[in-house]
Scaffold this motif. Structure first.
Motif, PDB file in Angstrom:
ATOM      1  N   PHE A  79       0.710  -0.993   0.036  1.00  0.00           N
ATOM      2  CA  PHE A  79       0.407   0.118   0.022  1.00  0.00           C
ATOM      3  C   PHE A  79       0.767   1.482  -0.163  1.00  0.00           C
ATOM      4  O   PHE A  79       0.554   1.935  -0.756  1.00  0.00           O
ATOM      5  N   LEU A  80       1.992   1.391   1.391  1.00  0.00           N
ATOM      6  CA  LEU A  80       2.432   2.199   1.183  1.00  0.00           C
ATOM      7  C   LEU A  80       3.291   2.771  -0.342  1.00  0.00           C
ATOM      8  O   LEU A  80       3.335   3.604  -1.058  1.00  0.00           O
ATOM      9  N   SER A  81       4.087   1.777  -1.328  1.00  0.00           N
ATOM     10  CA  SER A  81       4.603   1.583  -2.597  1.00  0.00           C
ATOM     11  C   SER A  81       3.550   1.885  -3.794  1.00  0.00           C
ATOM     12  O   SER A  81       3.988   2.871  -4.109  1.00  0.00           O
ATOM     13  N   ALA A  82       2.065   1.657  -3.376  1.00  0.00           N
ATOM     14  CA  ALA A  82       1.451   2.060  -3.707  1.00  0.00           C
ATOM     15  C   ALA A  82       0.939   3.966  -4.153  1.00  0.00           C
ATOM     16  O   ALA A  82       1.100   4.406  -4.798  1.00  0.00           O
ATOM     17  N   ILE A  83       1.030   4.401  -2.985  1.00  0.00           N
ATOM     18  CA  ILE A  83       0.553   5.528  -2.565  1.00  0.00           C
ATOM     19  C   ILE A  83       2.098   6.410  -3.678  1.00  0.00           C
ATOM     20  O   ILE A  83       2.130   7.295  -3.625  1.00  0.00           O
ATOM     21  N   THR A  84       2.983   6.073  -2.682  1.00  0.00           N
ATOM     22  CA  THR A  84       4.504   6.363  -3.030  1.00  0.00           C
ATOM     23  C   THR A  84       4.656   6.857  -4.529  1.00  0.00           C
ATOM     24  O   THR A  84       4.910   8.115  -5.789  1.00  0.00           O
ATOM     25  N   LEU A  85       4.194   5.261  -5.519  1.00  0.00           N
ATOM     26  CA  LEU A  85       4.034   5.276  -6.742  1.00  0.00           C
ATOM     27  C   LEU A  85       3.454   6.859  -7.728  1.00  0.00           C
ATOM     28  O   LEU A  85       3.654   7.435  -8.387  1.00  0.00           O
ATOM     29  N   ALA A  86       2.088   6.533  -7.122  1.00  0.00           N
ATOM     30  CA  ALA A  86       0.623   7.580  -7.264  1.00  0.00           C
ATOM     31  C   ALA A  86       1.069   9.312  -7.281  1.00  0.00           C
ATOM     32  O   ALA A  86       1.227   9.684  -8.716  1.00  0.00           O
ATOM     33  N   LYS A  87       1.939   9.315  -5.826  1.00  0.00           N
ATOM     34  CA  LYS A  87       2.448  11.259  -5.537  1.00  0.00           C
ATOM     35  C   LYS A  87       3.363  11.116  -6.674  1.00  0.00           C
ATOM     36  O   LYS A  87       3.955  12.502  -7.193  1.00  0.00           O
ATOM     37  N   SER A  88       4.540  10.101  -7.105  1.00  0.00           N
ATOM     38  CA  SER A  88       5.689  10.029  -7.694  1.00  0.00           C
ATOM     39  C   SER A  88       5.047   9.988  -9.254  1.00  0.00           C
ATOM     40  O   SER A  88       5.526  11.613 -10.033  1.00  0.00           O
ATOM     41  N   THR A  89       4.302   9.727  -9.612  1.00  0.00           N
ATOM     42  CA  THR A  89       3.593  10.283 -10.986  1.00  0.00           C
ATOM     43  C   THR A  89       3.248  11.361 -11.642  1.00  0.00           C
ATOM     44  O   THR A  89       3.427  12.100 -12.059  1.00  0.00           O
ATOM     45  N   ILE A  90       3.193  12.454 -10.083  1.00  0.00           N
ATOM     46  CA  ILE A  90       1.997  13.914  -9.704  1.00  0.00           C
ATOM     47  C   ILE A  90       2.778  13.995 -10.201  1.00  0.00           C
ATOM     48  O   ILE A  90       2.828  15.163 -10.773  1.00  0.00           O
ATOM     49  N   PHE A  91       3.843  14.373  -9.568  1.00  0.00           N
ATOM     50  CA  PHE A  91       5.003  15.273  -9.012  1.00  0.00           C
ATOM     51  C   PHE A  91       5.519  15.370 -10.674  1.00  0.00           C
ATOM     52  O   PHE A  91       5.966  16.351 -10.930  1.00  0.00           O
ATOM     53  N   PHE A  92       6.413  14.173 -10.867  1.00  0.00           N
ATOM     54  CA  PHE A  92       6.901  14.150 -12.178  1.00  0.00           C
ATOM     55  C   PHE A  92       5.968  14.843 -13.619  1.00  0.00           C
ATOM     56  O   PHE A  92       7.140  15.388 -14.100  1.00  0.00           O
TER      57      PHE A  92
END
Length: 283
Positions: A79-92
């Protein structure tokens, strides 16, 4: 019979009856802060002092105690990895689009947009709401905020800070080399009390096995208990005077703020939900 069963499941998963008192509590304290600032009950100097206390002392203490007591064996790392992936995708995504849209490219502005779309007031507003909904049935859910916050603070935001410093050097040539910029940003991260207490909290958890000595726990817990109301009150204080700036900026353009708000409030939650679903974090 089916309706009764579904109602029981819903009540076990989330208690929405506690949500409304939590919202009244949060926005009531924010309103008090706004009134205090609007009628000058608290000066700018006093507000800065309150901000220093909240960000430098109270919040790091709260993070330290929470991480020391967190049971890492029950953490859903997928779950933490999924949220990290989502936030990183939006950021970049926001960062790259900003660099291509603005000509000439403005790293400072694009980095600021990217930070805005991924940064949120998780501890002051998010924690009371999550605790009100899931606290009785799943007390570990609100604790995920203490693990998710370093994703922005220690990984995404520093990238934005580096680009903002690079943008400054482009505006004033010959000021700093890229190496000095990176060193300055890294030094700022290491000296950030929130990052320091996050690392110490994880180490304390491993050292004390989730049970702090009473002397340390009582001291840090008392210091951290002042965060919630102080942070909400400070948020209301900082809202004073923002309307004038917004009216001036509205004359320039409403399109950019609208797109950023949509990315933060709509696209990011949908992407996070899809990432959690596709990665099977709830299984």
């Amino acid at each position: 019979m089916g309706n009764s069963s579904s109602t029981d499941i819903f009540s076990d998963e989330a208690n929405l009856d506690n949500l409304y008192p939590a919202l009244v509590q949060c926005f009531g304290i924010i309103l008090l802060g706004f009134v205090a600032g609007k009628f000058s009950f608290i000066s700018d100097v006093e507000a800065r002092g309150l901000g220093t206390f909240v960000g430098t002392f109270s919040l790091p203490a709260l993070v330290f105690v929470s991480l020391c007591q967190l049971d890492f064996t029950s953490v859903n790392w997928v779950f933490l990895s999924a949220i990290t992936l989502a936030k990183s995708t939006i950021f970049f995504l926001v960062l790259l689009v900003g660099l291509f849209v603005h000509r000439p490219a403005d790293p400072s502005r694009s980095a600021l947009y990217a930070i805005f779309c991924t940064q949120s007031n998780d501890f002051a507003l998010g924690f009371p709401v999550l605790n009100a909904i899931y606290g009785p049935s799943h007390p570990e859910y609100p604790m995920y905020l203490y693990l998710l916050a370093p994703v922005s603070l220690a990984f995404l935001n520093p990238i934005g800070f580096i680009l903002m410093e690079i943008g400054k050097t482009q505006a004033i040539p010959g000021q700093k080399s890229k190496l000095k910029i990176a060193r300055k940003v890294v030094s700022g991260i290491l000296r950030n009390p929130l990052i320091t207490m996050t690392v110490l909290g994880i180490l304390g958890n491993l050292l004390f096995h989730g049970s702090l000595p009473s002397v340390i726990h009582d001291f840090m817990a008392t210091l951290g208990s002042a965060f919630s109301s102080s942070a909400l009150f400070l948020l209301g204080l900082r809202m004073v005077g923002q309307g004038d700036h917004r009216r001036q900026e509205a004359k320039v353009s409403l399109l950019t703020p609208f797109i950023l708000i949509v990315m933060k409030s709509l696209v990011l939650p949908i992407l996070a939900r899809e990432a959690v679903s596709q990665m099977g974090a709830g299984r």
